[in-house]
Scaffold this motif. Structure first.
Motif, PDB file in Angstrom:
ATOM      1  N   GLY A 191       0.256  -0.987  -0.331  1.00 15.19           N
ATOM      2  CA  GLY A 191       0.285   0.075  -0.291  1.00 15.19           C
ATOM      3  C   GLY A 191       1.030   0.932   0.105  1.00 15.19           C
ATOM      4  O   GLY A 191       0.379   2.335  -0.351  1.00 15.19           O
ATOM      5  N   ASP A 192       1.664   1.013   0.487  1.00 16.95           N
ATOM      6  CA  ASP A 192       2.587   2.259   0.913  1.00 16.95           C
ATOM      7  C   ASP A 192       3.336   2.429  -0.709  1.00 16.95           C
ATOM      8  O   ASP A 192       3.452   3.749  -1.063  1.00 16.95           O
ATOM      9  N   ASP A 193       3.822   2.097  -1.877  1.00 12.53           N
ATOM     10  CA  ASP A 193       4.178   2.525  -3.296  1.00 12.53           C
ATOM     11  C   ASP A 193       3.117   1.909  -4.263  1.00 12.53           C
ATOM     12  O   ASP A 193       3.625   2.156  -5.356  1.00 12.53           O
ATOM     13  N   GLY A 194       2.226   1.295  -3.514  1.00 11.49           N
ATOM     14  CA  GLY A 194       1.232   0.396  -4.961  1.00 11.49           C
ATOM     15  C   GLY A 194       1.937  -0.053  -6.247  1.00 11.49           C
ATOM     16  O   GLY A 194       1.646  -0.331  -6.695  1.00 11.49           O
ATOM     17  N   ARG A 195       3.741  -0.392  -5.628  1.00 13.38           N
ATOM     18  CA  ARG A 195       4.045  -2.070  -6.091  1.00 13.38           C
ATOM     19  C   ARG A 195       4.002  -3.278  -5.779  1.00 13.38           C
ATOM     20  O   ARG A 195       3.143  -3.690  -4.665  1.00 13.38           O
ATOM     21  N   ARG A 196       3.279  -4.415  -6.770  1.00 13.92           N
ATOM     22  CA  ARG A 196       3.393  -5.676  -6.816  1.00 13.92           C
ATOM     23  C   ARG A 196       5.037  -6.541  -6.498  1.00 13.92           C
ATOM     24  O   ARG A 196       5.867  -6.466  -7.083  1.00 13.92           O
ATOM     25  N   TYR A 197       4.892  -7.688  -5.709  1.00 12.22           N
ATOM     26  CA  TYR A 197       6.005  -7.843  -5.465  1.00 12.22           C
ATOM     27  C   TYR A 197       6.089  -9.862  -5.628  1.00 12.22           C
ATOM     28  O   TYR A 197       4.776  -9.717  -5.168  1.00 12.22           O
ATOM     29  N   VAL A 198       6.714  -9.899  -5.955  1.00 10.82           N
ATOM     30  CA  VAL A 198       6.698 -11.782  -6.674  1.00 10.82           C
ATOM     31  C   VAL A 198       7.381 -12.354  -6.285  1.00 10.82           C
ATOM     32  O   VAL A 198       8.706 -12.307  -6.452  1.00 10.82           O
ATOM     33  N   ASN A 199       8.109 -12.776  -4.727  1.00  9.85           N
ATOM     34  CA  ASN A 199       9.736 -12.896  -4.398  1.00  9.85           C
ATOM     35  C   ASN A 199      10.118 -12.472  -4.853  1.00  9.85           C
ATOM     36  O   ASN A 199      11.413 -12.377  -5.611  1.00  9.85           O
ATOM     37  N   THR A 239       0.011  -0.198  -9.107  1.00 11.97           N
ATOM     38  CA  THR A 239      -1.331   0.979  -9.032  1.00 11.97           C
ATOM     39  C   THR A 239      -0.694   1.578  -8.597  1.00 11.97           C
ATOM     40  O   THR A 239       0.132   2.139  -8.004  1.00 11.97           O
ATOM     41  N   SER A 240      -1.588   2.535  -7.948  1.00  8.77           N
ATOM     42  CA  SER A 240      -1.494   4.171  -6.888  1.00  8.77           C
ATOM     43  C   SER A 240      -1.417   3.245  -5.247  1.00  8.77           C
ATOM     44  O   SER A 240      -1.696   2.250  -5.102  1.00  8.77           O
ATOM     45  N   THR A 241      -1.023   4.370  -4.795  1.00  2.47           N
ATOM     46  CA  THR A 241      -0.589   3.888  -3.274  1.00  2.47           C
ATOM     47  C   THR A 241      -2.804   3.526  -2.264  1.00  2.47           C
ATOM     48  O   THR A 241      -3.505   3.976  -2.883  1.00  2.47           O
ATOM     49  N   PHE A 244      -5.581 -10.632  -9.549  1.00  3.61           N
ATOM     50  CA  PHE A 244      -6.010  -9.261 -10.388  1.00  3.61           C
ATOM     51  C   PHE A 244      -6.305  -8.490  -8.779  1.00  3.61           C
ATOM     52  O   PHE A 244      -6.019  -8.903  -7.142  1.00  3.61           O
ATOM     53  N   PHE A 245      -6.897  -7.498  -8.996  1.00  2.00           N
ATOM     54  CA  PHE A 245      -6.566  -6.447  -7.658  1.00  2.00           C
ATOM     55  C   PHE A 245      -7.878  -5.402  -8.151  1.00  2.00           C
ATOM     56  O   PHE A 245      -8.337  -4.998  -9.513  1.00  2.00           O
ATOM     57  N   THR A 246      -8.959  -5.720  -6.608  1.00  2.94           N
ATOM     58  CA  THR A 246      -9.877  -4.252  -6.957  1.00  2.94           C
ATOM     59  C   THR A 246      -9.777  -3.873  -5.660  1.00  2.94           C
ATOM     60  O   THR A 246      -8.765  -3.382  -4.900  1.00  2.94           O
ATOM     61  N   ARG A 247     -10.037  -2.040  -5.475  1.00  2.68           N
ATOM     62  CA  ARG A 247     -10.265  -1.182  -5.437  1.00  2.68           C
ATOM     63  C   ARG A 247     -11.710  -0.632  -5.336  1.00  2.68           C
ATOM     64  O   ARG A 247     -12.643  -0.375  -5.954  1.00  2.68           O
ATOM     65  N   ASP A 248     -12.093  -0.581  -3.721  1.00  2.00           N
ATOM     66  CA  ASP A 248     -13.380  -0.041  -3.930  1.00  2.00           C
ATOM     67  C   ASP A 248     -14.568  -1.120  -4.355  1.00  2.00           C
ATOM     68  O   ASP A 248     -16.651  -0.882  -5.071  1.00  2.00           O
ATOM     69  N   GLY A 249     -14.473  -2.618  -4.553  1.00  2.00           N
ATOM     70  CA  GLY A 249     -15.814  -3.501  -5.177  1.00  2.00           C
ATOM     71  C   GLY A 249     -15.207  -3.525  -7.004  1.00  2.00           C
ATOM     72  O   GLY A 249     -15.592  -4.465  -7.172  1.00  2.00           O
ATOM     73  N   ILE A 250     -14.101  -2.798  -7.291  1.00  2.00           N
ATOM     74  CA  ILE A 250     -13.916  -2.597  -9.110  1.00  2.00           C
ATOM     75  C   ILE A 250     -12.645  -3.331  -9.101  1.00  2.00           C
ATOM     76  O   ILE A 250     -11.871  -3.062  -8.538  1.00  2.00           O
ATOM     77  N   LYS A 251     -12.763  -3.982 -10.087  1.00  2.00           N
ATOM     78  CA  LYS A 251     -11.887  -4.959 -10.550  1.00  2.00           C
ATOM     79  C   LYS A 251     -10.716  -4.120 -11.303  1.00  2.00           C
ATOM     80  O   LYS A 251     -11.168  -3.398 -12.504  1.00  2.00           O
ATOM     81  N   GLU A 252      -9.180  -2.996 -11.099  1.00  2.00           N
ATOM     82  CA  GLU A 252      -8.875  -2.191 -11.077  1.00  2.00           C
ATOM     83  C   GLU A 252      -8.200  -2.864 -12.363  1.00  2.00           C
ATOM     84  O   GLU A 252      -7.103  -1.460 -13.158  1.00  2.00           O
ATOM     85  N   SER A 253      -6.847  -3.580 -11.532  1.00  2.00           N
ATOM     86  CA  SER A 253      -5.791  -3.858 -12.570  1.00  2.00           C
ATOM     87  C   SER A 253      -5.184  -5.516 -11.934  1.00  2.00           C
ATOM     88  O   SER A 253      -5.587  -6.073 -12.136  1.00  2.00           O
ATOM     89  N   GLY A 254      -4.439  -5.972 -13.543  1.00  2.00           N
ATOM     90  CA  GLY A 254      -3.710  -7.377 -12.584  1.00  2.00           C
ATOM     91  C   GLY A 254      -2.826  -7.666 -13.352  1.00  2.00           C
ATOM     92  O   GLY A 254      -2.534  -7.087 -14.544  1.00  2.00           O
ATOM     93  N   TRP A 255      -2.186  -8.911 -13.469  1.00  2.00           N
ATOM     94  CA  TRP A 255      -0.804  -9.590 -14.220  1.00  2.00           C
ATOM     95  C   TRP A 255      -0.562 -11.108 -14.319  1.00  2.00           C
ATOM     96  O   TRP A 255      -2.196 -11.758 -13.712  1.00  2.00           O
ATOM     97  N   SER A 256      -0.456 -11.703 -15.388  1.00  2.00           N
ATOM     98  CA  SER A 256      -0.611 -13.193 -15.796  1.00  2.00           C
ATOM     99  C   SER A 256       0.694 -13.762 -14.675  1.00  2.00           C
ATOM    100  O   SER A 256       2.329 -12.740 -15.222  1.00  2.00           O
ATOM    101  N   LEU A 257       0.778 -14.429 -14.006  1.00  2.00           N
ATOM    102  CA  LEU A 257       2.179 -15.368 -13.335  1.00  2.00           C
ATOM    103  C   LEU A 257       3.170 -15.308 -14.253  1.00  2.00           C
ATOM    104  O   LEU A 257       4.090 -15.083 -13.166  1.00  2.00           O
TER     105      LEU A 257
END
Length: 353
Positions: free
Chosen positions: A237-245, A254-256, A293-306
């Protein structure tokens, strides 16, 4: 001198004779003259030349190799729309990270000596509990704060300002590799949970606070945020970034996450749309398609393929997240945060289709 004179006297035709008088050519043309004249003055046979007829049967088939290569117009810009997207570029550090190097080194060594737990056949009662959202949150010893149950699958907690990294894990896996894998059921499987950020608090000047939501195979070092170590992924949440290992700085996503927002993180497991490429090795061909996938306030906002294209130098792989291990919800916290975690689908803002 007398010997030389005697020798000349014995052979006047070769030594002392007159060559010009003894080498005159015989009269008449050379013997081959008549034969050469006959060859060069050849008379063609009478009548017209014979008519040319092609050989019987169809002409031989032309091979592709016989054709000249097609002309390539180098002035035309190729269409890259059908090419896979380039790998996302990771960052070396996060602007909000507060973990130190010693914690990271300790976690890496801990993961090396604690391999991921192989999945096992779940009990029916455990499957029923997960289906109903009846999942508890386990407090690690690093957790400094309070945690209480609001209802079935709904939890409220808070941490003290200045608190160090701590990772809350679900009591049961939301994904059972033995019973939920699409390779077993031939059906899609979706796992998901939501987190509502009620408030962020700050302690000493400069102390930040944030939350992360993710998924992890076990065991996981609970003094580390989810997504930083093997077998885990998360959105911070602090930087809006995604981390995978990713123990570095994550990838832009995404945004913070702001106070008052409800965010959710899901994973969808399915059979690949296209059959595997039999020219590739099993390690290059994933058996299960995994989308996050990632949602914000009930709306699917973005995602990525593993299994997106990865940076071969910095990305450390997705082992443990591909559907072969049980996966648990993970909530990372540092600093002072007040929050709610919801596993009960009847209370989710996002409604699965």
């Amino acid at each position: 001198m007398g010997f030389f004179k005697a020798f000349r006297g014995n052979h006047p035709e070769t030594i002392g004779g007159d060559i010009s008088q003894n080498s005159a050519p015989p009269p008449g043309p050379p013997p081959s003259h008549g034969l050469a004249a006959q060859e060069y003055h050849h008379t063609p046979p009478p009548g017209p030349p014979p008519e040319y007829l092609p050989p019987p049967g169809p002409p031989p088939l032309r091979k592709a190799s016989d054709e000249p290569p097609p002309y390539h117009d180098w002035t035309v810009i190729p269409d890259t729309a059908l090419l896979p997207p380039p790998p996302s570029i990771g960052h070396d550090a996060s602007p909000g990270g507060n973990a130190n190097r010693s914690d990271a080194d300790l976690a890496h060594e801990w993961c090396r000596t604690h391999p991921l737990i192989r999945p096992h056949q779940p009990a029916v009662v455990h499957c029923d509990s997960v289906s109903n959202g009846n999942i508890e949150l386990i407090q690690p010893r690093e957790f400094r704060g309070s945690l209480s149950k609001l209802g079935l699958g709904c939890w409220k907690g808070s941490t003290v300002p200045g608190g160090r990294d701590a990772c809350l894990l679900g009591s049961l896996p939301c994904y059972f590799a033995f019973s939920d894998s699409p390779l077993v059921t031939a059906m899609k499987k979706v796992i998901y949970f939501e987190v509502k950020v009620l408030s962020y608090g700050r302690g000493r000047e400069g102390d930040a606070s944030s939350i992360a939501l993710g998924w992890s195979a076990l065991p996981y070092p609970t003094w580390r945020m989810p997504g930083w170590e093997r077998g885990s992924l998360a959105v911070h949440g602090d930087d809006g970034r995604r981390y995978v290992n990713d123990t570095w700085g994550g990838k832009d996503f995404t945004s913070t996450i702001q106070a008052g927002q409800t965010v959710g993180l899901g994973m969808e497991f399915s059979i690949p749309d296209t059959p595997p490429d039999y020219g590739s090795s099993p390690a290059q061909t994933p058996g299960i398609k995994v989308d996050v996938f990632f949602t914000r306030d009930g709306i699917k906002e973005s995602g990525w393929s593993l299994h997106e294209e990865r940076d071969s130098r910095n990305d450390l792989g997705v082992g443990g997240l591909e559907g072969q291990f049980d996966l648990y919800a993970a909530v990372g916290l540092f600093g002072g945060v007040e929050f709610e975690v919801n596993f009960n689908r009847t209370r989710w803002l996002w409604k699965p289709s």
